[in-house]
Design a protein around this motif. Structure first.
Motif, PDB file in Angstrom:
ATOM      1  N   HIS A  36       0.744  -1.347   0.058  1.00 55.58           N
ATOM      2  CA  HIS A  36       0.106   0.031  -0.146  1.00 55.58           C
ATOM      3  C   HIS A  36       1.057   1.155   0.000  1.00 55.58           C
TER       4      HIS A  36
ATOM      5  N   HIS B 280       1.456   4.942  -2.120  1.00 54.75           N
ATOM      6  CA  HIS B 280       1.050   6.016  -3.288  1.00 54.75           C
ATOM      7  C   HIS B 280       2.364   6.531  -4.017  1.00 54.75           C
TER       8      HIS B 280
ATOM      9  N   LYS C 116     -10.133   0.153  -5.567  1.00 54.41           N
ATOM     10  CA  LYS C 116     -10.208   0.852  -4.291  1.00 54.41           C
ATOM     11  C   LYS C 116     -11.257   1.497  -3.876  1.00 54.41           C
TER      12      LYS C 116
ATOM     13  N   HIS D 162      -5.740  -0.637   6.234  1.00 52.22           N
ATOM     14  CA  HIS D 162      -5.772  -0.262   7.513  1.00 52.22           C
ATOM     15  C   HIS D 162      -6.296  -1.177   8.616  1.00 52.22           C
TER      16      HIS D 162
ATOM     17  N   ASP E  71       1.938   3.152   3.603  1.00 52.17           N
ATOM     18  CA  ASP E  71       1.162   4.162   3.051  1.00 52.17           C
ATOM     19  C   ASP E  71       1.792   5.422   2.869  1.00 52.17           C
TER      20      ASP E  71
HETATM   21 ZN    ZN Z   1      -3.373   4.894   1.431  1.00 50.06          ZN
END
Ligand code: ZN
Length: 462
Positions: free
Chosen positions: A72, A74, A202, A290, A356
């Motif tokens: 995960h 970005h 997502k 999460h 993340d």
């Molecule tokens: Zn994220």
């Protein structure tokens, strides 16, 4: 076959090879041909595979792991922002991070270099799509997907990318109509399956507990209970819409990753997946992102439905007290909530660790150290290190539907490797952030070499 054709392309020998299979197999050497692992074994085993054209790297005691897979991350956003991160600070740029195709391409290339320098050879880019075409960062719109396809076609991606489509806003609202239409029209094609794969979508289920916008069964300190981010006039309608979105994606054969932090959201998602899968078996491997407030029963349900979860110990460490401040003081103090990762591990859920990033740095070494810290005491540090490293390699390969060809250093798999200056077992989890990344290979090709790299491109150690 002429004498010159004998032998493999590459041998790394004289070190500690962590295969990271379930049995924690170790070896001294590894051989690679045509981008694939031919064998692991003793130095002597490899000698017969060495020919005139074989490149031999003497490890001199260094360690080799499978390339790291951040499940995960970005990258488009990270490349536009680095060296700043959201929680870590750094020079913040006002306005959009990227505004045109050239800048989007530069951001992805920059992220690729950074991730290669960290030994990361795979990641999931979670959420790119039309809802973000005019988004404030510029980092998540459709042009980013075009650039991903372009870089994959050109062979310029330095990691294998799993990309999830998004039909709404990043960390924001969506409508069930947009999601259903998006699924119907989804283009999941890739010009290069080795480098870019688009298996699913997502969905942002809710917010986060510290902001009191995670959807929970109980109440926050102000009496509210958060809400789902999908449209609907009330909680019941929003729940029905989220279920419909998940079922529609499932029926279209798409994998679904749902940002779900509140216990109520998690229960709705688990239930929707159970409903969608019905009695038939499914191998879509839907997962939570999460999973902050996962209950014991939800953890059991995730395991029962063959779902996964990607969790971030670094964020949990960072935001723990902040999150606590959103809730009423506990009536029975002294019994801390176990870290969700602990509960998911105990239930046998296929959990992966992830950064993340750019919420935090993409440095997996600090994430593993944070996860180890949150897990508390251990009498078998080596077994635990093996477990945590697999959550960054073998298990995310499962999440990618790619466990047959990546994620461990077993013969036949792709030669995505990272060479570390020392053995994680020797330094322990707390010492892992100080272990240097020396070489990264993608499909047997060097994509990072610390000895030829300028200092600026290296990641500052935590
Ligand atoms: Zn994220």
């Amino acid at each position: 076959m002429s004498e010159d054709d004998k032998g493999v392309d590459l041998v790394l020998r004289g070190g500690s090879i962590h295969v990271l299979d379930e049995h924690d197999t170790r070896a001294e050497a590894i051989a690679v041909r045509s981008g694939r692992i031919v064998a692991t074994g003793s130095n002597a085993d490899m000698s017969e595979l060495i020919g005139a054209r074989t490149r031999v790297i003497e490890l001199e005691g260094r360690t080799v792991l499978p390339g790291i897979n951040d499940s995960h991350l970005h990258a488009s956003w990270l490349g536009g922002m680095w060296p700043a991160t959201v929680f870590g600070g750094g020079p913040q740029q006002p306005g959009p991070l990227v505004t045109n195709r050239e800048e989007r391409r530069a951001a992805l290339l920059k992220a690729g270099d950074l991730l290669a320098s960290l030994g990361i050879t795979s990641y999931t880019e979670p959420g790119i799509g039309p809802g973000e075409d005019a988004g404030p960062t510029g980092s998540f719109g459709r042009e980013v997907l075009d650039v991903y396809r372009e870089l994959a076609a050109e062979g310029l991606l330095r990691s294998r990318v799993t990309l999830l489509l998004l039909f709404g806003l990043i960390d924001g609202p969506s409508t069930v109509d947009d999601i259903v239409r998006g699924i119907r029209e989804a283009d999941t094609s890739s010009p290069n399956d080795d480098l870019l794969h688009i298996p699913g979508i997502k969905i942002f289920g809710d917010g986060i507990p510290p902001m009191r916008n995670a959807y929970i069964h109980g109440t926050y300190i102000d009496g509210t209970h958060g809400a789902l981010l999908i449209d609907g006039d009330d909680d019941g309608e929003r729940e029905a819409n989220l279920r419909l979105a998940i079922r529609t994606a499932h029926e279209a054969g798409l994998q679904v990753a749902v940002h779900a932090t509140g216990d109520h959201t998690i229960d709705v998602v688990c239930d929707a997946v159970r409903e969608a899968q019905g009695d038939g078996s499914s191998d879509l491997r839907h997962y939570l992102v999460h999973a902050d407030m996962v209950s014991e029963s939800a953890a059991a349900a995730l395991a029962a439905h063959d779902m996964g979860a990607t969790v971030q110990a670094g964020i949990a460490s960072f935001a723990g007290e902040w999150a606590d401040s959103a809730f009423e003081p506990s009536l029975e103090p002294g019994e801390p909530e176990p870290w969700t990762g602990r509960r998911l591990l105990d239930a046998g859920v296929n959990i992966t660790l992830s950064s993340d990033s750019p919420i935090l740095s993409p440095d997996w070494r600090t994430e593993v150290a944070a996860a180890d810290r949150l897990l508390g005491e251990s009498d078998d540090p080596r077994a635990r290190m093996h477990e945590l490293l697999r959550r960054y390699t073998a298990v995310p390969a499962w999440q990618d539907h790619a466990e047959s060809w990546k994620g461990t250093l077993e013969a036949g798999k792709i030669a995505d490797l990272v060479v570390l200056s020392s053995d994680p077992d020797d330094v322990g989890a707390a010492g892992l952030p100080d272990v240097a990344i020396e070489l990264t290979f993608l499909g047997g090709e060097v994509v990072f070499d610390a000895s030829s790299e300028s200092v600026e491109s290296a990641v500052p150690s935590a």
